[in-house]
Design an enzyme around this catalytic site. Structure first.
Site, PDB file in Angstrom:
ATOM      1  N   HIS A  71      19.852   0.909  34.631  1.00  0.00           N
ATOM      2  CA  HIS A  71      18.825   1.328  35.585  1.00  0.00           C
ATOM      3  C   HIS A  71      17.640   0.362  35.567  1.00  0.00           C
ATOM      4  O   HIS A  71      17.080   0.011  36.627  1.00  0.00           O
ATOM      5  CB  HIS A  71      18.362   2.740  35.226  1.00  0.00           C
ATOM      6  CG  HIS A  71      17.518   3.397  36.278  1.00  0.00           C
ATOM      7  ND1 HIS A  71      17.847   3.417  37.610  1.00  0.00           N
ATOM      8  CD2 HIS A  71      16.339   4.072  36.186  1.00  0.00           C
ATOM      9  CE1 HIS A  71      16.922   4.064  38.300  1.00  0.00           C
ATOM     10  NE2 HIS A  71      15.996   4.465  37.456  1.00  0.00           N
ATOM     11  N   GLU A  82       7.422  12.014  35.992  1.00  0.00           N
ATOM     12  CA  GLU A  82       8.803  11.767  36.416  1.00  0.00           C
ATOM     13  C   GLU A  82       8.953  11.900  37.936  1.00  0.00           C
ATOM     14  O   GLU A  82       9.575  11.055  38.590  1.00  0.00           O
ATOM     15  CB  GLU A  82       9.736  12.747  35.699  1.00  0.00           C
ATOM     16  CG  GLU A  82      11.170  12.791  36.216  1.00  0.00           C
ATOM     17  CD  GLU A  82      11.944  11.502  35.984  1.00  0.00           C
ATOM     18  OE1 GLU A  82      13.056  11.392  36.520  1.00  0.00           O
ATOM     19  OE2 GLU A  82      11.443  10.614  35.274  1.00  0.00           O
ATOM     20  N   HIS A 122       7.358   9.073  39.958  1.00  0.00           N
ATOM     21  CA  HIS A 122       8.233   7.900  40.006  1.00  0.00           C
ATOM     22  C   HIS A 122       9.337   8.087  41.046  1.00  0.00           C
ATOM     23  O   HIS A 122       9.675   7.151  41.782  1.00  0.00           O
ATOM     24  CB  HIS A 122       8.837   7.651  38.620  1.00  0.00           C
ATOM     25  CG  HIS A 122       9.735   6.453  38.576  1.00  0.00           C
ATOM     26  ND1 HIS A 122      11.097   6.552  38.389  1.00  0.00           N
ATOM     27  CD2 HIS A 122       9.471   5.127  38.712  1.00  0.00           C
ATOM     28  CE1 HIS A 122      11.630   5.343  38.411  1.00  0.00           C
ATOM     29  NE2 HIS A 122      10.680   4.468  38.606  1.00  0.00           N
ATOM     30  N   HIS A 150      17.190  -9.514  20.037  1.00  0.00           N
ATOM     31  CA  HIS A 150      16.221  -9.734  21.112  1.00  0.00           C
ATOM     32  C   HIS A 150      15.235 -10.838  20.725  1.00  0.00           C
ATOM     33  O   HIS A 150      14.861 -11.669  21.564  1.00  0.00           O
ATOM     34  CB  HIS A 150      15.475  -8.432  21.410  1.00  0.00           C
ATOM     35  CG  HIS A 150      14.539  -8.516  22.576  1.00  0.00           C
ATOM     36  ND1 HIS A 150      14.923  -8.936  23.824  1.00  0.00           N
ATOM     37  CD2 HIS A 150      13.207  -8.236  22.677  1.00  0.00           C
ATOM     38  CE1 HIS A 150      13.888  -8.918  24.651  1.00  0.00           C
ATOM     39  NE2 HIS A 150      12.836  -8.503  23.972  1.00  0.00           N
ATOM     40  N   HIS A 202       4.527  -5.560  28.846  1.00  0.00           N
ATOM     41  CA  HIS A 202       5.650  -6.421  28.439  1.00  0.00           C
ATOM     42  C   HIS A 202       6.789  -6.313  29.451  1.00  0.00           C
ATOM     43  O   HIS A 202       7.448  -7.303  29.766  1.00  0.00           O
ATOM     44  CB  HIS A 202       6.129  -6.006  27.051  1.00  0.00           C
ATOM     45  CG  HIS A 202       7.048  -6.988  26.396  1.00  0.00           C
ATOM     46  ND1 HIS A 202       6.762  -8.322  26.285  1.00  0.00           N
ATOM     47  CD2 HIS A 202       8.269  -6.825  25.816  1.00  0.00           C
ATOM     48  CE1 HIS A 202       7.744  -8.942  25.659  1.00  0.00           C
ATOM     49  NE2 HIS A 202       8.684  -8.061  25.378  1.00  0.00           N
TER      50      HIS A 202
END
Length: 340
Positions: A131, A70, A73, A237, A295
C-alpha cells in the site's frame, strides 16, 4: 488537463505523508471496517460503536481521534481518486498522455484494493508495504506528468543515463525496505548509529525477517517474531541506504560535468542529505512522530528527483547517429562484408 494534474499532484503530496502519519500514530485500525466506520459515513455517526469498542480495550487501536484520522485519510484519498478519474477521462478525450493516465488509473484501482485489504487483513506487513509503494507510485506518476514536460532534455555521456536508472531502481528497492521496516515496527530494533545495539555487525536472521506470508508480529510458524529478525529488517535498510548513497555520489560525480544538470543535481544532493539526516535523527531521537512522517515525505522527494533526472537524460548524439545507421550487409560467412 494541466490544472487537473497539478491539483492531483498537490493533493497526493498531502495524502501520502498523511497515510504515513495515520500508520505511525497507530490509527490504521481506527475504523476496523471499510469503506465506512462501523458501517457509518463518519466517526461522528459511529460514536456509540467507537465508545463501546474503546471501553472494552482502552489502549486498543480504536478511539474517536484515531477513527477521525483514519477516515480523514480515506476522504482525501477518495478525492484524489476522483481527480485521477477526471484526468483519465480528459486524457482519453483529448488523445494526449493516454499511457501515463492509463497507468495512473490502474495504480489507483490497485491502491484502493490494497487500502481495503490493509484494514480487513489487520495490517498484514506485505499488504501495508504494498500500500505504501502504491501511494508512492501514484505520486511519482503525477509528478512526472506535471513536471517532466517542462524540463529541458540533456545529452550526457552514455554511462550517466544507465547509472541514473540504476539509482532510481535502487531507491525503489530502498523504499520497499523502508516500508517493511515500518510495517513490522522495526524502526527502533537497532539502537545507536552507526553501530546497532553496540555491535558493528549484529546477528542476522533472514529466514523469518523477510517471509512475506505471515501476520503482523508473527513468525511463519505462528509464533512471535524474534528480536533478531527485527534487527535484520532494520540493518538491511541501513545497508540499502549505504548502497544508494554510493550510487548517488557516482551520479553526482559523473553528471557534474554537464553544466545544464548542475541545478538538478544540487536538488538531488540536498534531498539525499535531508533524507540521511532524518533517518539518523529518527534512530537517535527514538522515532518522534513528526520526524518519522518527514522521513516518509523525504523518501518521496528523493525518488521524484531521481526519476525526473533520469527522464531528462538522452544518449549522446554520436551514439544516436550510430544507432540510426543501417546494419552492414552480411558476407557469405555471416560476417559483415561487401554486398555481392
Amino acid at each position: 488537463m494541466r490544472k487537473l494534474i497539478w491539483a492531483a499532484l498537490l493533493l497526493a503530496v498531502v495524502v501520502v505523508p498523511f497515510g504515513a502519519y495515520v500508520r505511525l500514530s497507530h490509527a490504521g485500525l481506527g475504523c476496523p471496517d471499510w469503506p465506512g466506520c462501523y458501517g457509518q459515513i463518519s466517526p461522528a455517526h459511529a460514536a456509540d460503536s467507537i465508545a463501546q469498542a474503546q471501553s472494552l480495550a482502552p489502549d486498543g487501536p480504536v478511539s474517536l481521534g484515531k477513527a477521525w484520522r483514519e477516515m480523514a485519510h480515506r476522504y482525501l484519498a477518495g478525492s484524489l481518486g476522483l481527480l485521477i478519474l477526471l484526468i483519465g477521462w480528459r486524457a482519453w478525450r483529448e488523445k494526449r498522455q493516454r499511457l501515463p493516465a492509463g497507468l495512473l488509473l490502474a495504480t489507483v484501482a490497485l491502491q484502493g484494493t490494497l487500502g481495503m485489504l490493509t484494514v480487513t487483513l489487520v495490517l498484514k506487513p506485505v499488504i501495508v508495504t504494498s500500500h505504501l509503494l502504491g501511494g508512492m507510485a501514484v505520486l511519482q506518476i503525477l509528478a512526472w506528468m506535471a513536471l517532466a514536460p517542462g524540463l529541458t532534455p540533456v545529452r550526457a555521456s552514455a554511462a550517466l543515463p544507465r547509472l541514473a536508472g540504476l539509482l532510481a531502481s535502487a531507491l525503489v528497492l530502498q523504499l520497499a525496505l523502508g516500508g517493511w521496516v515500518s510495517s513490522n515496527y522495526a524502526a527502533l530494533a537497532c539502537q545507536g548509529f552507526p553501530a546497532c545495539n553496540g555491535q558493528s555487525w549484529p546477528e542476522l536472521r533472514f529466514d523469518r525477517a523477510f517471509h512475506l506470508l505471515r501476520e503482523l508480529g508473527e513468525s511463519p510458524d505462528g509464533g512471535l517474531l524474534d528480536f533478531a529478525s527485527l534487527v535484520t529488517i532494520h540493518w538491511l535498510h541501513r545497508l540499502g541506504a549505504l548502497a544508494v548513497s554510493l550510487l548517488l555520489c557516482s551520479v553526482l560525480w559523473l553528471g557534474w560535468r554537464e553544466a545544464a544538470l548542475r541545478p538538478h543535481l544540487g536538488c538531488l544532493a540536498a534531498a539525499w542529505l535531508l533524507q540521511i539526516g532524518l533517518g539518523v535523527a529518527n534512530v537517535l531521537l527514538q522515532l518522534p512522530l513528526p520526524l518519522a512522517v518527514a522521513h516518509n515525505a523525504g523518501a518521496a522527494l528523493l525518488l521524484m528527483t531521481a526519476l525526473l533526472l533520469r527522464s531528462r537524460l538522452r544518449a549522446p548524439a554520436a551514439a544516436r547517429r550510430r544507432a540510426a545507421l543501417p546494419a552492414p550487409p552480411l558476407g557469405p560467412w555471416g560476417r559483415p562484408g561487401a554486398e555481392r
